[in-house]
Write a protein that holds these residues in place. Structure first.
Motif, mmCIF file in Angstrom:
data_model
loop_
_atom_site.group_PDB
_atom_site.id
_atom_site.type_symbol
_atom_site.label_atom_id
_atom_site.label_comp_id
_atom_site.label_asym_id
_atom_site.label_seq_id
_atom_site.Cartn_x
_atom_site.Cartn_y
_atom_site.Cartn_z
ATOM 1 N N GLY A 16 0.805 -1.205 0.000
ATOM 2 C CA GLY A 16 0.000 0.000 0.000
ATOM 3 C C GLY A 16 0.840 1.257 0.000
ATOM 4 O O GLY A 16 2.019 1.242 0.384
ATOM 5 N N SER B 213 -7.820 4.918 -0.443
ATOM 6 C CA SER B 213 -7.065 3.667 -0.462
ATOM 7 C C SER B 213 -8.054 2.524 -0.351
ATOM 8 O O SER B 213 -8.600 2.259 0.721
ATOM 9 C CB SER B 213 -6.075 3.623 0.707
ATOM 10 N N ARG C 72 -3.042 4.164 -5.768
ATOM 11 C CA ARG C 72 -3.733 5.331 -5.225
ATOM 12 C C ARG C 72 -3.520 6.503 -6.155
ATOM 13 O O ARG C 72 -2.418 6.725 -6.670
ATOM 14 C CB ARG C 72 -3.218 5.697 -3.825
#
Length: 240
Positions: free
Chosen positions: A159, A180, A187
């Motif tokens: 992430g 997210s 993103r």
């Protein structure tokens, strides 16, 4: 929901996309089959003879690794691997995204080689933290005034925590991040800027993932395990 990336994607490239995948968890299928303690690779084979070697760990560590049969709410299109394909967030496609799957074999990396590893590509290839400038386009002319730059950043299975941009040779400034959806997806980012000085300018972007690692500036090619470097776009501010 997962973002897939091709290992051949250059810095700033377009060989990446996001979709909503439906399928069967590979961890469940492997558990039902039984995994020998010595097995560390699943060798997947396509109907056209292509093979990919995927670490067993990546299929059983809790990520949404799937034998996918649907994409974006519809049956899997033929060009995307109908009737079934692999989707493994966090790994480049050549080690994880076999289409038209006809066989899954539990084996070992020291016993079997997949298609691209025979040509010198890395046997295991986690996706690297990268980002891209989409707006402005390279060489674009912008009138003086308020503008908003933007792009995407990705670090699948980790992430994206932050994105920063640099205008010309100035300091790094934080960009605004979009939602997210998960650690498996890219993103969107945006950066408002006042175009005041007429002339040639550049914008550079870098991302930091949730492990705290910041995207490297080192420029390396795709071979053997994915390109790295900061993406820079040149643009011109005009009077009107």
């Amino acid at each position: 929901m997962a973002t897939l990336t091709c290992v051949s994607n250059p810095v700033g490239g377009k060989l990446i996309s996001t979709g909503v995948w439906t399928g069967y968890r590979l961890a469940d299928l492997l558990a039902a089959a039984g995994v020998h303690s010595n097995a560390d690779m699943v060798l997947s084979t396509s109907i056209d003879g292509f093979t990919a070697g995927t670490p067993v760990q990546a299929l059983t560590d809790g990520r949404d690794a799937l034998l996918a049969v649907g994409l974006n709410g519809q049956p899997l299109p033929v060009e995307h691997g109908y009737p079934a394909r692999l989707v493994v967030p966090g790994l480049y496609g050549y080690v994880s995204a076999t289409k038209w799957v006809v066989d899954l074999e539990l084996t070992r990396f020291d016993k079997a080689k997949a298609y691209w590893t025979r040509f010198g590509w890395a046997a295991q290839a986690p996706i690297k933290t990268e980002s891209r400038v989409d707006v402005p386009a390279d060489g674009q002319k912008l009138p003086r005034g308020s503008v908003v730059f933007g792009g995407v950043a990705w670090a699948q299975n980790r992430g994206v925590r932050a994105v920063e941009v640099r205008i010309d040779d100035g300091g790094w400034q934080p960009a605004e991040l979009g939602a997210s959806y998960s650690n498996a997806t890219w993103r969107l980012w945006s950066f408002p800027w006042q175009a005041k000085i007429v002339g040639n300018h550049s914008i550079t972007v870098r991302a930091t993932d949730n492990s705290g690692a910041t995207q490297t500036a080192d420029q390396v090619p795709s071979v053997p395990d994915g390109a790295t470097g900061w993406h820079t776009v040149n643009f011109t501010v005009t009077e009107n």
